[in-house]
Design a protein around this motif. Structure first.
Motif, PDB file in Angstrom:
ATOM      1  N   GLN A  60      47.331  33.497  33.753  1.00  0.00           N
ATOM      2  CA  GLN A  60      47.021  33.078  34.683  1.00  0.00           C
ATOM      3  C   GLN A  60      46.633  34.890  35.677  1.00  0.00           C
ATOM      4  OE1 GLN A  60      50.019  30.980  35.122  1.00  0.00           O
ATOM      5  NE2 GLN A  60      49.604  29.485  34.335  1.00  0.00           N
ATOM      6  N   MET A  61      47.583  35.539  35.169  1.00  0.00           N
ATOM      7  CA  MET A  61      47.729  37.268  36.278  1.00  0.00           C
ATOM      8  C   MET A  61      46.287  37.054  36.067  1.00  0.00           C
ATOM      9  SD  MET A  61      50.445  39.360  34.714  1.00  0.00           S
ATOM     10  CE  MET A  61      52.093  38.947  34.907  1.00  0.00           C
ATOM     11  N   GLN A  62      45.147  37.706  34.933  1.00  0.00           N
ATOM     12  CA  GLN A  62      44.376  37.594  35.214  1.00  0.00           C
ATOM     13  C   GLN A  62      42.950  36.270  35.444  1.00  0.00           C
ATOM     14  OE1 GLN A  62      42.726  41.011  34.991  1.00  0.00           O
ATOM     15  NE2 GLN A  62      41.465  40.599  36.593  1.00  0.00           N
ATOM     16  N   THR A  63      43.259  35.419  34.533  1.00  0.00           N
ATOM     17  CA  THR A  63      42.173  34.425  34.954  1.00  0.00           C
ATOM     18  C   THR A  63      41.865  33.597  36.466  1.00  0.00           C
ATOM     19  OG1 THR A  63      42.613  34.393  32.980  1.00  0.00           O
ATOM     20  CG2 THR A  63      41.527  32.571  34.017  1.00  0.00           C
ATOM     21  N   ILE A  64      43.120  33.107  36.896  1.00  0.00           N
ATOM     22  CA  ILE A  64      42.963  32.710  37.985  1.00  0.00           C
ATOM     23  C   ILE A  64      42.387  34.112  39.462  1.00  0.00           C
ATOM     24  CG2 ILE A  64      44.615  31.881  40.251  1.00  0.00           C
ATOM     25  CD1 ILE A  64      46.585  31.166  38.365  1.00  0.00           C
ATOM     26  N   PRO A  65      42.317  34.764  39.700  1.00  0.00           N
ATOM     27  CA  PRO A  65      41.788  35.640  40.582  1.00  0.00           C
ATOM     28  C   PRO A  65      40.227  35.700  40.657  1.00  0.00           C
ATOM     29  CG  PRO A  65      43.762  37.104  39.814  1.00  0.00           C
ATOM     30  CD  PRO A  65      43.812  35.549  39.041  1.00  0.00           C
ATOM     31  N   ALA A  66      39.951  35.462  39.082  1.00  0.00           N
ATOM     32  CA  ALA A  66      38.653  36.405  38.414  1.00  0.00           C
ATOM     33  C   ALA A  66      37.933  34.501  38.674  1.00  0.00           C
ATOM     34  CB  ALA A  66      39.001  35.931  36.912  1.00  0.00           C
ATOM     35  N   LEU A  67      38.300  32.798  38.580  1.00  0.00           N
ATOM     36  CA  LEU A  67      37.920  32.245  38.889  1.00  0.00           C
ATOM     37  C   LEU A  67      37.447  32.005  40.148  1.00  0.00           C
ATOM     38  CD1 LEU A  67      39.348  30.153  36.536  1.00  0.00           C
ATOM     39  CD2 LEU A  67      36.837  31.142  36.404  1.00  0.00           C
ATOM     40  N   ILE A  68      39.252  32.208  41.043  1.00  0.00           N
ATOM     41  CA  ILE A  68      39.035  31.979  42.780  1.00  0.00           C
ATOM     42  C   ILE A  68      36.955  32.564  42.752  1.00  0.00           C
ATOM     43  CG2 ILE A  68      39.936  32.739  44.322  1.00  0.00           C
ATOM     44  CD1 ILE A  68      42.340  31.581  43.576  1.00  0.00           C
ATOM     45  N   GLU A  69      37.270  34.283  42.250  1.00  0.00           N
ATOM     46  CA  GLU A  69      36.689  35.023  43.075  1.00  0.00           C
ATOM     47  C   GLU A  69      34.865  34.449  42.258  1.00  0.00           C
ATOM     48  OE1 GLU A  69      37.061  39.406  42.715  1.00  0.00           O
ATOM     49  OE2 GLU A  69      39.307  38.770  43.083  1.00  0.00           O
ATOM     50  N   ASP A  70      34.775  33.436  41.702  1.00  0.00           N
ATOM     51  CA  ASP A  70      33.657  32.848  41.346  1.00  0.00           C
ATOM     52  C   ASP A  70      32.694  33.597  40.213  1.00  0.00           C
ATOM     53  OD1 ASP A  70      32.076  30.841  41.115  1.00  0.00           O
ATOM     54  OD2 ASP A  70      30.528  30.861  42.690  1.00  0.00           O
ATOM     55  N   ARG A  71      34.020  34.126  39.099  1.00  0.00           N
ATOM     56  CA  ARG A  71      33.168  35.117  37.943  1.00  0.00           C
ATOM     57  C   ARG A  71      33.386  34.333  37.084  1.00  0.00           C
ATOM     58  NH1 ARG A  71      33.901  40.172  39.240  1.00  0.00           N
ATOM     59  NH2 ARG A  71      34.461  40.560  41.508  1.00  0.00           N
ATOM     60  N   ASN A  72      32.567  34.704  35.803  1.00  0.00           N
ATOM     61  CA  ASN A  72      32.073  33.930  34.326  1.00  0.00           C
ATOM     62  C   ASN A  72      33.295  34.250  33.933  1.00  0.00           C
ATOM     63  OD1 ASN A  72      30.300  32.485  35.071  1.00  0.00           O
ATOM     64  ND2 ASN A  72      28.552  34.196  34.404  1.00  0.00           N
ATOM     65  N   VAL A  73      34.347  33.823  33.160  1.00  0.00           N
ATOM     66  CA  VAL A  73      35.542  34.284  31.985  1.00  0.00           C
ATOM     67  C   VAL A  73      35.207  34.016  31.013  1.00  0.00           C
ATOM     68  CG1 VAL A  73      37.185  34.859  34.365  1.00  0.00           C
ATOM     69  CG2 VAL A  73      37.476  32.068  32.991  1.00  0.00           C
ATOM     70  N   LEU A  74      36.269  34.301  29.612  1.00  0.00           N
ATOM     71  CA  LEU A  74      36.026  33.565  28.572  1.00  0.00           C
ATOM     72  C   LEU A  74      37.255  34.116  28.536  1.00  0.00           C
ATOM     73  CD1 LEU A  74      34.950  32.533  25.434  1.00  0.00           C
ATOM     74  CD2 LEU A  74      34.535  34.365  25.558  1.00  0.00           C
ATOM     75  N   VAL A  75      38.207  32.921  27.909  1.00  0.00           N
ATOM     76  CA  VAL A  75      39.588  33.131  27.607  1.00  0.00           C
ATOM     77  C   VAL A  75      40.350  33.243  26.173  1.00  0.00           C
ATOM     78  CG1 VAL A  75      42.212  33.082  28.526  1.00  0.00           C
ATOM     79  CG2 VAL A  75      40.110  32.910  30.230  1.00  0.00           C
ATOM     80  N   THR A  76      40.842  33.730  26.340  1.00  0.00           N
ATOM     81  CA  THR A  76      41.173  33.588  24.164  1.00  0.00           C
ATOM     82  C   THR A  76      42.817  33.586  24.601  1.00  0.00           C
ATOM     83  OG1 THR A  76      40.918  35.354  23.123  1.00  0.00           O
ATOM     84  CG2 THR A  76      39.629  33.624  22.557  1.00  0.00           C
ATOM     85  N   ALA A  77      44.105  32.583  24.357  1.00  0.00           N
ATOM     86  CA  ALA A  77      45.590  32.879  23.987  1.00  0.00           C
ATOM     87  C   ALA A  77      45.785  31.579  23.432  1.00  0.00           C
ATOM     88  CB  ALA A  77      44.962  32.761  25.872  1.00  0.00           C
ATOM     89  N   PRO A  78      46.601  31.783  22.687  1.00  0.00           N
ATOM     90  CA  PRO A  78      47.967  30.521  22.427  1.00  0.00           C
ATOM     91  C   PRO A  78      48.273  29.814  23.028  1.00  0.00           C
ATOM     92  CG  PRO A  78      48.675  33.299  21.757  1.00  0.00           C
ATOM     93  CD  PRO A  78      47.903  32.804  22.620  1.00  0.00           C
ATOM     94  N   THR A  79      48.546  28.196  22.823  1.00  0.00           N
ATOM     95  CA  THR A  79      48.817  26.605  23.200  1.00  0.00           C
ATOM     96  C   THR A  79      49.556  27.513  23.494  1.00  0.00           C
ATOM     97  OG1 THR A  79      47.858  25.687  21.492  1.00  0.00           O
ATOM     98  CG2 THR A  79      49.506  24.763  22.588  1.00  0.00           C
TER      99      THR A  79
END
Length: 100
Positions: A60-79
């Motif tokens: 969440q630390m990295q993904t939320i700001p990236a998506l709010i800034e309208d960036r494309n993201v690909l996230v892989t992380a455990p359940t």
């Protein structure tokens, strides 16, 4: 500016966050920064607090700001690492913002 980059780099290293690309958004170390930096609705923040969500996970630390800034993201992380909230919070933020 350089201090923010250095802080983001040290937080990423400590949290084992790996990123690629150019002009990567800063790392969010707490949910409180969302209202201040991005104008995320206080009611949304209060809802997170009521659910007991107080500190962001590394995802969440990295993904939320990236998506709010309208960036494309690909996230892989455990359940169970917070990916769903990482995607939903920016979506809900945009819906609230458009309604206002």
């Amino acid at each position: 500016y350089n201090k923010k980059i250095q802080k983001s780099a040290s937080v990423r290293k400590a949290s084992k966050i790996k990123v690629s690309g150019s002009d990567v958004p800063f790392v969010m170390v707490g949910f409180d920064g969302l209202s201040k930096r991005y104008g995320v609705d206080e009611g949304l923040m209060e809802g997170l607090a009521m659910l007991g969500v107080s500190q962001p996970t590394p995802v969440q630390m990295q993904t939320i700001p990236a998506l709010i800034e309208d960036r494309n993201v690909l996230v892989t992380a455990p359940t169970g690492t917070g990916k769903t909230l990482s995607y939903l919070l920016p979506i809900i933020h945009n819906i609230i913002k458009k309604r206002k």
